[in-house]
Write an enzyme that holds these catalytic residues in place. Structure first.
Site, short mmCIF file in Angstrom:
data_model
loop_
_atom_site.label_atom_id
_atom_site.label_comp_id
_atom_site.label_asym_id
_atom_site.label_seq_id
_atom_site.Cartn_x
_atom_site.Cartn_y
_atom_site.Cartn_z
N SER A 1 46.30 40.30 30.58
CA SER A 1 46.78 41.32 31.51
C SER A 1 47.89 42.11 30.85
O SER A 1 48.57 41.59 29.95
CB SER A 1 47.31 40.67 32.80
OG SER A 1 48.04 41.59 33.59
N TYR B 1 53.15 34.28 36.55
CA TYR B 1 51.88 34.93 36.22
C TYR B 1 51.96 35.58 34.84
O TYR B 1 51.08 35.38 33.98
CB TYR B 1 51.52 35.97 37.28
CG TYR B 1 50.27 36.75 36.95
CD1 TYR B 1 49.02 36.15 37.08
CD2 TYR B 1 50.34 38.06 36.51
CE1 TYR B 1 47.86 36.86 36.77
CE2 TYR B 1 49.19 38.77 36.20
CZ TYR B 1 47.95 38.17 36.34
OH TYR B 1 46.82 38.87 36.01
#
Length: 258
Positions: free
Chosen positions: A152, A165
């Protein structure tokens, strides 16, 4: 994204897609099958996988569904054996399963921390461990072999409340760089895709109001990526000549500022 690839450049390939019950995983499974690959779809939600494999079959493709929790190492190893038995050794692994749970670090949502570590890190490693023998054996036979990990932009951007995350995604990005050095010598291509904002169900898991507002604003104000955009990107990486390895690719909506 308009389809860039035509024909069946992935004929004869055996692909494994984790996190395949929705979003980028489901779209990628469909696209790989359209381009000629036999596809094993892996996720926890069997009803979603069954519908996906039925869709692929109705379009003339070949797919098998494997309802597996990738955090269960033994189950993933069994799934790898099932793929080999049903389709042959996997030569394209889209290591995509993940979860996004956003909170301020001082909220001490340790269960959410652990869930992300279990799926985004341990799950990724379990898939690598189970399918790497497939990939190295395929490469030894002189055929293309691809391990493509979903990271990501959060791996490199500093986003408040994304600490855990982002940490898990930074792990994936750097792991990919490191193992590519080892596996490239064996002619296994290793890639990381770092998407920006994709319109999937992943933001639905986010309960933090600030993070939810950030994502909702992007979805409202700009044209975000679609799952099919990532699917075409994965297919493009896999369809390149065997000696070409796109090792790291950041994919952003044109108008996304960060």
């Amino acid at each position: 994204m308009a389809s860039l690839l035509t024909g069946r450049p992935l004929d004869g390939r055996v692909a494994v897609v984790t996190g395949a019950s929705s979003g980028m995983g489901a779209a990628t499974a469909r696209r790989l099958a359209e381009l000629g690959a036999a596809v094993a779809v892996v996720a926890r939600r069997q009803e979603k996988l069954s519908a996906l494999t039925a869709d692929i079959a109705s379009a003339g493709g070949k797919a098998v569904c494997l309802p597996v929790d990738v955090t269960d190492r033994a189950a993933v190893r069994t799934a790898a054996d099932q793929v080999r038995d049903a389709l042959g050794p996997a030569d394209l692994v889209f290591n995509n399963a993940g979860v996004q749970l956003i909170s301020a670090i001082d909220e001490l949502k340790v269960d959410d921390w652990q869930r992300q570590i279990d799926l985004n890190v341990t799950g990724v490693m379990n898939v690598i461990a189970a399918f790497l023998p497939h990939l190295t054996a395929t490469a030894e036979r002189g055929k293309p072999a691809d391990l493509i990990n979903t990271s990501s932009i959060a791996a490199t951007r500093i986003l408040e409340k994304f600490s855990i995350y982002s940490g898990t995604k930074a792990y994936i990005s750097h792991l990919t760089r490191l193992i590519r050095v080892e596996l490239g010598r064996k002619n296994v291509r290793v890639s990381a895709i770092e998407p920006g904002m994709v319109d999937t169900e992943l933001p639905d898991h986010v309960t933090d109001p600030d993070a939810s507002a950030l994502m909702a604003g992007l979805l409202r104000d700009i044209e975000c990526l679609r799952s099919t955009d990532i699917a075409e990107t994965v297919a493009f990486i896999a369809a390149l000549p065997r000696h070409v390895n796109i090792s790291e690719l950041t994919v952003l909506p044109t108008a996304q500022p960060v």
